[in-house]
Design a protein around this motif. Structure first.
Motif, PDB file in Angstrom:
ATOM      1  N   ASN A  27       0.678  -1.396  -0.268  1.00  0.00           N
ATOM      2  CA  ASN A  27      -0.039   0.272   0.189  1.00  0.00           C
ATOM      3  C   ASN A  27       0.594   1.122   0.125  1.00  0.00           C
ATOM      4  OD1 ASN A  27      -2.380  -1.842   0.061  1.00  0.00           O
ATOM      5  ND2 ASN A  27      -2.886  -1.461   2.149  1.00  0.00           N
ATOM      6  N   GLU A  28       2.202   1.144   0.372  1.00  0.00           N
ATOM      7  CA  GLU A  28       2.932   2.215   0.280  1.00  0.00           C
ATOM      8  C   GLU A  28       3.626   2.654  -0.109  1.00  0.00           C
ATOM      9  OE1 GLU A  28       4.472   5.854   2.302  1.00  0.00           O
ATOM     10  OE2 GLU A  28       2.468   4.659   3.143  1.00  0.00           O
ATOM     11  N   LEU A  29       4.632   1.544  -1.028  1.00  0.00           N
ATOM     12  CA  LEU A  29       5.975   1.895  -1.695  1.00  0.00           C
ATOM     13  C   LEU A  29       4.857   1.143  -3.332  1.00  0.00           C
ATOM     14  CD1 LEU A  29       8.026   0.817   0.564  1.00  0.00           C
ATOM     15  CD2 LEU A  29       7.536   2.599   0.167  1.00  0.00           C
ATOM     16  N   GLN A  30       4.098   0.254  -3.252  1.00  0.00           N
ATOM     17  CA  GLN A  30       3.631  -0.085  -4.411  1.00  0.00           C
ATOM     18  C   GLN A  30       4.661  -1.028  -5.180  1.00  0.00           C
ATOM     19  OE1 GLN A  30       0.199   0.006  -6.061  1.00  0.00           O
ATOM     20  NE2 GLN A  30       0.029   0.795  -4.256  1.00  0.00           N
ATOM     21  N   PRO A  31       5.903  -1.596  -4.707  1.00  0.00           N
ATOM     22  CA  PRO A  31       6.890  -2.482  -5.418  1.00  0.00           C
ATOM     23  C   PRO A  31       6.331  -3.768  -6.497  1.00  0.00           C
ATOM     24  CG  PRO A  31       7.033  -3.193  -3.488  1.00  0.00           C
ATOM     25  CD  PRO A  31       5.824  -2.252  -3.394  1.00  0.00           C
ATOM     26  N   ASP A  32       6.703  -4.342  -7.295  1.00  0.00           N
ATOM     27  CA  ASP A  32       6.409  -5.387  -8.308  1.00  0.00           C
ATOM     28  C   ASP A  32       6.531  -6.681  -7.656  1.00  0.00           C
ATOM     29  OD1 ASP A  32       5.552  -3.374 -10.756  1.00  0.00           O
ATOM     30  OD2 ASP A  32       7.778  -2.691 -10.873  1.00  0.00           O
ATOM     31  N   HIS A  33       8.083  -6.675  -7.100  1.00  0.00           N
ATOM     32  CA  HIS A  33       7.928  -7.578  -5.612  1.00  0.00           C
ATOM     33  C   HIS A  33       8.912  -7.350  -4.738  1.00  0.00           C
ATOM     34  CE1 HIS A  33       8.921 -10.646  -9.418  1.00  0.00           C
ATOM     35  NE2 HIS A  33       8.253 -10.238  -9.397  1.00  0.00           N
ATOM     36  N   TYR A  34       8.112  -8.295  -3.843  1.00  0.00           N
ATOM     37  CA  TYR A  34       9.464  -7.645  -2.320  1.00  0.00           C
ATOM     38  C   TYR A  34       9.476  -8.846  -1.639  1.00  0.00           C
ATOM     39  CZ  TYR A  34       4.239  -6.579  -0.933  1.00  0.00           C
ATOM     40  OH  TYR A  34       2.693  -6.642  -0.725  1.00  0.00           O
ATOM     41  N   TYR A  35      10.125  -9.174   0.018  1.00  0.00           N
ATOM     42  CA  TYR A  35       9.946 -10.072   0.612  1.00  0.00           C
ATOM     43  C   TYR A  35      10.210  -9.782   1.952  1.00  0.00           C
ATOM     44  CZ  TYR A  35      15.182 -10.491  -1.305  1.00  0.00           C
ATOM     45  OH  TYR A  35      16.012 -10.515  -2.272  1.00  0.00           O
ATOM     46  N   ILE A  36      10.423 -10.479   2.221  1.00  0.00           N
ATOM     47  CA  ILE A  36      11.210  -9.674   3.623  1.00  0.00           C
ATOM     48  C   ILE A  36      12.092 -11.000   4.085  1.00  0.00           C
ATOM     49  CG2 ILE A  36      10.546 -10.172   6.704  1.00  0.00           C
ATOM     50  CD1 ILE A  36       7.562  -8.439   5.686  1.00  0.00           C
ATOM     51  N   ALA A  37      12.759 -11.155   4.627  1.00  0.00           N
ATOM     52  CA  ALA A  37      14.283 -11.944   4.705  1.00  0.00           C
ATOM     53  C   ALA A  37      15.093 -11.846   6.026  1.00  0.00           C
ATOM     54  CB  ALA A  37      15.317 -12.156   3.994  1.00  0.00           C
ATOM     55  N   TYR A  38      14.839 -13.313   6.791  1.00  0.00           N
ATOM     56  CA  TYR A  38      16.223 -12.869   8.100  1.00  0.00           C
ATOM     57  C   TYR A  38      17.757 -13.401   7.097  1.00  0.00           C
ATOM     58  CZ  TYR A  38      14.995 -17.820   8.128  1.00  0.00           C
ATOM     59  OH  TYR A  38      15.907 -19.072   8.323  1.00  0.00           O
ATOM     60  N   PHE A  39      18.758 -12.994   7.961  1.00  0.00           N
ATOM     61  CA  PHE A  39      19.866 -13.431   7.931  1.00  0.00           C
ATOM     62  C   PHE A  39      20.369 -14.919   8.520  1.00  0.00           C
ATOM     63  CE2 PHE A  39      21.197  -8.657   7.343  1.00  0.00           C
ATOM     64  CZ  PHE A  39      20.212  -9.172   5.560  1.00  0.00           C
ATOM     65  N   ASN A  40      20.917 -15.684   8.695  1.00  0.00           N
ATOM     66  CA  ASN A  40      22.045 -16.477   8.891  1.00  0.00           C
ATOM     67  C   ASN A  40      22.667 -15.894  10.689  1.00  0.00           C
ATOM     68  OD1 ASN A  40      23.859 -15.957   7.749  1.00  0.00           O
ATOM     69  ND2 ASN A  40      24.289 -18.012   6.799  1.00  0.00           N
ATOM     70  N   LYS A  41      22.979 -16.708  11.523  1.00  0.00           N
ATOM     71  CA  LYS A  41      23.701 -16.341  13.044  1.00  0.00           C
ATOM     72  C   LYS A  41      25.299 -15.679  12.306  1.00  0.00           C
ATOM     73  CE  LYS A  41      22.158 -19.273  15.841  1.00  0.00           C
ATOM     74  NZ  LYS A  41      21.920 -20.282  17.111  1.00  0.00           N
ATOM     75  N   SER A  42      25.470 -16.043  11.469  1.00  0.00           N
ATOM     76  CA  SER A  42      26.669 -15.664  10.553  1.00  0.00           C
ATOM     77  C   SER A  42      26.716 -14.798   9.204  1.00  0.00           C
ATOM     78  CB  SER A  42      27.884 -16.894   9.927  1.00  0.00           C
ATOM     79  OG  SER A  42      27.013 -17.021   8.992  1.00  0.00           O
TER      80      SER A  42
END
Length: 224
Positions: A27-42
């Motif tokens: 709703n805010e940014l209107q991206p064509d693709h987007y994702y939420i990701a996390y980093f591993n411990k290292s």
């Protein structure tokens, strides 16, 4: 908009919060693709928790090494990183960027309660994109609000991955395992253990059933 995110955080948790945040990002940014990701411990790999692709939000995970990718800028600085134009040519080794010829790239850091960068929100655009100051403020607030939920869900995701790897190894080795929680007096069998004993729906049998399932010659030393 920031106030709405805070209200959402008070009333939604875990995957529900992630799902509603994904909608808020669109709703805010209107991206064509987007994702939420996390980093591993290292901090050598990123794994997605939710991905919007081709008009659909999916929880099918994508993982990639943090080499020759723009999100390294965010990991190093903790600040928002934006490529307004020609993103796919700036990072020719980024397969996703080049394959779809994304023109603009936005990466927002996800900050833990301890002020560590633990993940990212990546937004990809097929057209040039410029952030307003209001959108910058919104993005930074969102990154902080996401922090505690992402940390929790990343842990669950890693545990699920390890469980899947253990089950795959047990299938190959034709070995199973079962656990007895003494405090609750409950039994949990692995899927392979259920298959070996031809149990349906992975029942949780009691100690008597376990005893009777062991070969008579082995029972004595199993229950010393």
């Amino acid at each position: 908009m920031v106030t709405a995110l805070k209200a959402l955080k008070r009333n939604q948790y875990g995957k529900d919060f992630i799902s509603h945040t994904m909608q808020s990002i669109f709703n805010e940014l209107q991206p064509d693709h987007y994702y939420i990701a996390y980093f591993n411990k290292s901090c050598t790999k990123a794994t997605s928790l939710a991905y919007y692709i081709d008009g659909v939000i999916t929880d099918n995970a994508i993982s990639y090494l943090l080499e020759d990718v723009p999100c390294l800028k965010v990991l190093e600085s903790g600040a928002i990183y934006l490529i307004e134009a020609h993103a796919y040519s700036d990072y020719p080794k980024d397969k996703l960027m080049v394959e779809h010829r994304f023109e603009s790239y936005l990466c927002i850091s996800v900050i833990s309660p301890h002020d560590d960068v633990i993940g990212i929100v990546v937004c990809l655009f097929l057209h040039p994109f410029v952030l307003s100051q209001e959108q910058i403020d919104w993005s930074e607030e969102m990154g902080h609000l996401l922090g505690s939920e992402l940390q929790y869900l990343a842990l669950l995701s890693e545990q699920k991955l390890l469980l899947g790897e253990m089950e795959a190894s047990q299938r190959v080795a034709k070995l199973g395992n079962w656990q007895w929680d003494v405090l609750t007096n409950t039994y949990t069998w692995s899927k392979e253990a259920c298959r070996i004993y031809e149990l349906e729906n992975c029942l949780h049998p009691d100690l008597k059933f376990v005893h009777n399932s062991i070969h008579p010659e082995d029972r004595a030393w199993c229950f010393l």
